[in-house]
Design a protein around this motif. Sequence first.
Motif, PDB file in Angstrom:
ATOM      1  N   VAL A 153     -31.305 -79.311  77.481  1.00  0.00           N
ATOM      2  CA  VAL A 153     -32.107 -80.517  76.537  1.00  0.00           C
ATOM      3  C   VAL A 153     -31.951 -81.044  74.983  1.00  0.00           C
ATOM      4  CG1 VAL A 153     -33.808 -79.671  75.148  1.00  0.00           C
ATOM      5  CG2 VAL A 153     -33.555 -78.497  77.265  1.00  0.00           C
ATOM      6  N   TYR A 154     -31.300 -81.884  74.541  1.00  0.00           N
ATOM      7  CA  TYR A 154     -30.830 -82.445  73.790  1.00  0.00           C
ATOM      8  C   TYR A 154     -31.876 -82.039  71.694  1.00  0.00           C
ATOM      9  CZ  TYR A 154     -29.330 -85.441  69.790  1.00  0.00           C
ATOM     10  OH  TYR A 154     -28.399 -85.481  68.562  1.00  0.00           O
ATOM     11  N   SER A 155     -31.559 -81.692  70.645  1.00  0.00           N
ATOM     12  CA  SER A 155     -32.526 -81.645  70.150  1.00  0.00           C
ATOM     13  C   SER A 155     -31.632 -81.717  68.794  1.00  0.00           C
ATOM     14  CB  SER A 155     -33.168 -80.331  69.198  1.00  0.00           C
ATOM     15  OG  SER A 155     -31.918 -79.433  69.435  1.00  0.00           O
ATOM     16  N   ASP A 156     -32.436 -82.877  67.846  1.00  0.00           N
ATOM     17  CA  ASP A 156     -32.016 -82.886  66.522  1.00  0.00           C
ATOM     18  C   ASP A 156     -31.846 -81.931  65.627  1.00  0.00           C
ATOM     19  OD1 ASP A 156     -31.553 -85.462  67.398  1.00  0.00           O
ATOM     20  OD2 ASP A 156     -33.463 -86.429  66.991  1.00  0.00           O
ATOM     21  N   LEU A 157     -30.738 -81.005  65.098  1.00  0.00           N
ATOM     22  CA  LEU A 157     -31.197 -80.169  63.735  1.00  0.00           C
ATOM     23  C   LEU A 157     -31.076 -80.839  62.456  1.00  0.00           C
ATOM     24  CD1 LEU A 157     -31.883 -77.994  62.712  1.00  0.00           C
ATOM     25  CD2 LEU A 157     -29.516 -77.734  62.753  1.00  0.00           C
ATOM     26  N   GLN A 189     -29.464 -73.362  64.149  1.00  0.00           N
ATOM     27  CA  GLN A 189     -28.076 -73.825  64.634  1.00  0.00           C
ATOM     28  C   GLN A 189     -28.115 -72.776  66.281  1.00  0.00           C
ATOM     29  OE1 GLN A 189     -25.866 -73.059  61.413  1.00  0.00           O
ATOM     30  NE2 GLN A 189     -25.794 -75.175  60.307  1.00  0.00           N
ATOM     31  N   SER A 190     -28.581 -71.387  66.141  1.00  0.00           N
ATOM     32  CA  SER A 190     -27.781 -71.146  67.703  1.00  0.00           C
ATOM     33  C   SER A 190     -28.768 -71.700  67.973  1.00  0.00           C
ATOM     34  CB  SER A 190     -28.687 -69.376  66.723  1.00  0.00           C
ATOM     35  OG  SER A 190     -28.982 -69.156  68.179  1.00  0.00           O
ATOM     36  N   CYS A 191     -30.837 -71.797  67.779  1.00  0.00           N
ATOM     37  CA  CYS A 191     -31.880 -72.499  68.763  1.00  0.00           C
ATOM     38  C   CYS A 191     -31.289 -74.223  69.256  1.00  0.00           C
ATOM     39  CB  CYS A 191     -32.439 -72.688  67.987  1.00  0.00           C
ATOM     40  SG  CYS A 191     -34.266 -72.984  69.247  1.00  0.00           S
ATOM     41  N   ARG A 192     -30.075 -74.810  68.700  1.00  0.00           N
ATOM     42  CA  ARG A 192     -30.087 -75.530  68.903  1.00  0.00           C
ATOM     43  C   ARG A 192     -28.956 -75.472  70.638  1.00  0.00           C
ATOM     44  NH1 ARG A 192     -26.587 -80.572  65.616  1.00  0.00           N
ATOM     45  NH2 ARG A 192     -27.308 -82.576  67.386  1.00  0.00           N
ATOM     46  N   HIS A 193     -28.093 -74.756  69.709  1.00  0.00           N
ATOM     47  CA  HIS A 193     -26.761 -74.623  70.669  1.00  0.00           C
ATOM     48  C   HIS A 193     -27.800 -74.122  72.032  1.00  0.00           C
ATOM     49  CE1 HIS A 193     -23.978 -73.788  67.598  1.00  0.00           C
ATOM     50  NE2 HIS A 193     -23.775 -74.721  67.517  1.00  0.00           N
ATOM     51  N   ARG A 203     -37.512 -81.581  68.009  1.00  0.00           N
ATOM     52  CA  ARG A 203     -36.665 -81.517  66.414  1.00  0.00           C
ATOM     53  C   ARG A 203     -36.473 -79.945  65.817  1.00  0.00           C
ATOM     54  NH1 ARG A 203     -37.242 -87.368  63.223  1.00  0.00           N
ATOM     55  NH2 ARG A 203     -36.319 -88.705  64.659  1.00  0.00           N
ATOM     56  N   LEU A 204     -35.536 -80.026  65.816  1.00  0.00           N
ATOM     57  CA  LEU A 204     -35.838 -78.583  64.728  1.00  0.00           C
ATOM     58  C   LEU A 204     -35.184 -78.799  63.075  1.00  0.00           C
ATOM     59  CD1 LEU A 204     -33.236 -76.295  66.670  1.00  0.00           C
ATOM     60  CD2 LEU A 204     -35.656 -76.308  66.911  1.00  0.00           C
ATOM     61  N   TYR A 205     -36.530 -78.091  62.281  1.00  0.00           N
ATOM     62  CA  TYR A 205     -35.858 -78.102  61.148  1.00  0.00           C
ATOM     63  C   TYR A 205     -36.091 -77.408  60.293  1.00  0.00           C
ATOM     64  CZ  TYR A 205     -38.569 -82.869  61.197  1.00  0.00           C
ATOM     65  OH  TYR A 205     -38.787 -84.338  61.665  1.00  0.00           O
ATOM     66  N   ALA A 206     -34.923 -77.700  59.411  1.00  0.00           N
ATOM     67  CA  ALA A 206     -34.196 -76.709  58.611  1.00  0.00           C
ATOM     68  C   ALA A 206     -33.570 -76.644  57.173  1.00  0.00           C
ATOM     69  CB  ALA A 206     -33.484 -75.505  59.307  1.00  0.00           C
TER      70      ALA A 206
END
Length: 423
Positions: free
Chosen positions: A391-395, A380-384, A364-367
């Motif tokens: 690798v699926y990640s929630d933002l 957003q770049s990290c998620r891409h 999970r990414l928090y911003a």
Amino acid sequence: MRSTGHRRLSSRAVSVAFAGAAVTVCAGVLAAASAAAGTGGAVKADTAGPAGDTGRGQVVSSTLIAHLSQAATAQALEDAGYETSAPRYAIDEYRVVYRTGGTTGASTQASGLVVLPERGDQQLRVVSYDHGTMVARDDAPSEDDNAGRAAVELFAGRGYAAVAPDYLGLGLGPGAHPYMDAATEASASLDMLRAARTVAAGHGHSLERGVLVTGFSQGGQAAMALAGTLRRGGDPYFQAAAVAPVSGPYDVEHAEIPAAFDGRLDPKEATFYFGFWITAMNRTYGLYDAPSQAFLPPYDRTVEDLYDGAHSDEQVFAGLPDTMQQLLTPRFLDWLRHPSGALARALRTNDTTCAGWQPGIPVRLYAAKGDRDVAIANAQSCRHQLEANGVYSDLINVGDVTHFPSQLVAVPRVADWFDRLDR
């Protein structure tokens, strides 16, 4: 990226149960206690590192610096600005000095914080927390009572063994801090986990293999670097179980630099961070032969000294101009916009913490969309980059809040998520 420099007043002074006396345990005593623990993953201090690297993670000293009751822990979190559930445990805080590697791989020392909950369970789940930008070595979690330390207390109060490296050159570590150097952020964090395993064993606990990894700001990048290292088998014992970084600068080249030039970042904050980044990266990558090649007068004579680890945030801010255009030469500004050579190597070596991942753990990414220190474009770049590797990640966008409040909003949510995963 800065960790808040505002010190908080709390009831800590009256909650220290050992009458203000720090208790230091030498590495030999810890090794003996670790060996006596025997089972549950306890290790000797002199075998904490991987094969062929036996010194890495070895404990040099462990000092009890505070005992906080449940009530005192709750007060510390409130004083720091965290709104979270009441702590379930009293906690003990240890300043740990340990062996690690420097930017060249040579042996050096670093320090950090290990916070253990007072609970009967021998085996503890572990959280690794990486702190945000700090220019003063005395602001590191093991040295200063600030919001960075409070985040570690939050996790320990919930029953986790909470581990927080100071990184190289901060706290009690020698030399200059290699700011935003992903490799040593990861190695200092991993060696801190190894040291924490020894410290925990000395107090009758073992640490589970799976590590829950998080961090704020610079620590978001460091958390991704550590988790990636663990995912690639960087340690024979510890494994990444989940990662949840907060407001991290994962893509300086494609997210942070453009945001600094197009007005999405606060100009003075951008000047602060890039002054730190350029002077630190110069030591490793050779960005300039003389400060005047990067910095305009009079800053070419003062800027390197400002980031020597002895100056506070306030002193550095007072010594800098309001904009990057007033700090940097036209040539260097253009180089930032169009990186090549040594600058491109510095960026592309350290903008990789979200790349090269393998699927298999929750991410999970928090911003915060209101962040004017670290643009949300980084997350957003990290998620891409993660998705490019399957690798699926929630933002999770924590809202229209600025940088430091994003930590206060996100860290309790990270803890809640870790609790759910733990169940």
